[in-house]
Design an enzyme around this catalytic site. Structure first.
Site, PDB file in Angstrom:
ATOM      1  CG  HIS A  29      -1.753   1.767   1.465  1.00  0.00           C
ATOM      2  ND1 HIS A  29      -3.330   1.551   1.168  1.00  0.00           N
ATOM      3  CD2 HIS A  29      -1.407   2.937   1.333  1.00  0.00           C
ATOM      4  CE1 HIS A  29      -3.481   2.845   1.806  1.00  0.00           C
ATOM      5  NE2 HIS A  29      -2.691   3.214   1.726  1.00  0.00           N
ATOM      6  CD  GLU A  30       1.788   3.603   3.506  1.00  0.00           C
ATOM      7  OE1 GLU A  30       1.808   4.863   2.658  1.00  0.00           O
ATOM      8  OE2 GLU A  30       1.003   3.501   4.254  1.00  0.00           O
ATOM      9  CG  HIS A  34       0.148   6.192  -1.144  1.00  0.00           C
ATOM     10  ND1 HIS A  34      -1.380   6.720  -1.555  1.00  0.00           N
ATOM     11  CD2 HIS A  34      -0.026   5.176   0.369  1.00  0.00           C
ATOM     12  CE1 HIS A  34      -1.394   6.858  -0.520  1.00  0.00           C
ATOM     13  NE2 HIS A  34      -1.597   5.703  -0.002  1.00  0.00           N
TER      14      HIS A  34
END
Length: 262
Positions: free
Chosen positions: A64-65, A68
């Site tokens: 998820h990170e 980003h």
């Protein structure tokens, strides 16, 4: 005489900044190993399920990170590479307590995929409102993809009673991804959902948003603490899960199993 960019760099940044870290690879190895142990009912199966779910959740947090960071890098923020965000190493995050420890504790206590603040993006290096929105959307998009992948076995009618504990763990992981998808897309200031729409707000609304953004987590907790709002939230997540064929009873079995100490 220079013959062009060095082959051991990408955009002038050492390739090591893009290679998966040992920490992340160990998490993936633990996820796969504990998954096999759960499937084979090796040793203490409740402990196997605990390791499988927690390591799987941590792997999804890393990705998820990473999403980003990699979109931010493509949009113009080269600092994410220098900070180690593109190595998928959770220890490089700016808030490891909020990004790792707190979400895992909430998973164990409440069975909910809590979003966490992690990578710091230099927004001044990214031009254009659409790019800012895509950076914020990239993380929740991974949760949606994971949820869709994990629900496939149940959508096609897998026999959940065969290897029950394994499928209960998968059902719980899927539910966590569903809750994370919804929470991360809520328009809460400071969180991904709020950051998705923030670039498109008027200057007046942006000023109000910036005032509330540091308190986004507190606001989220306050909303979920309200029984009525929590009921709407979990009812909505269950409705989505049911629409895709995720068995609620199997998810609940998974939640019971990860509490191996009880």
């Amino acid at each position: 005489m220079s013959l062009g960019p060095r082959r051991d760099t990408v955009a002038g940044i050492p390739r090591e900044a893009f290679r998966p870290s040992v920490v992340f690879l160990c998490l993936v190895a633990l996820f796969l190993t504990s998954g096999w142990m759960t499937w084979a009912e090796f040793g203490n199966v409740r402990l196997d399920v605990f390791l499988f779910v927690v390591s799987g959740w941590l792997v999804s947090l890393c990705i998820h990170e990473y999403a980003h960071a990699v979109v931010a890098f493509a949009a113009g923020d080269r600092n994410v590479a220098h900070r180690g965000y593109l190595t998928l190493n959770p220890l490089k995050y700016s808030h490891p307590l909020l990004s790792i420890v707190l979400p895992v504790v909430v998973v164990l206590l409440g069975g909910i995929g809590l979003p966490g603040g992690a990578v710091w993006i230099d927004r001044h290096e990214i031009p254009g409102r659409l790019r800012h929105t895509l950076v914020s959307l990239a993380g929740p998009a991974t949760n949606v993809v994971f949820a869709l992948l994990l629900v496939i076995p149940f959508a096609v009618g897998v026999d959940a009673m065969a290897h029950h504990d394994f499928w209960a763990a998968v059902a719980l992981l899927c539910f966590l991804q569903l809750t994370a998808s919804v929470l991360n897309l809520l328009p809460v200031p400071g969180l991904d959902g709020g950051n998705i729409i923030q670039p498109w707000l008027s200057p007046q609304w942006k000023r109000g948003y910036d005032i509330l953004a540091p308190y986004g987590f507190i606001l989220l907790f306050a909303l979920l603490w309200n029984p009525r709002i929590a009921g709407w939230f979990f009812g909505g997540v269950d409705a989505v899960g049911n629409a895709f064929g995720l068995p609620e009873w199997l998810r609940d079995d998974g939640f019971d199993l990860i509490r191996f100490w009880s």
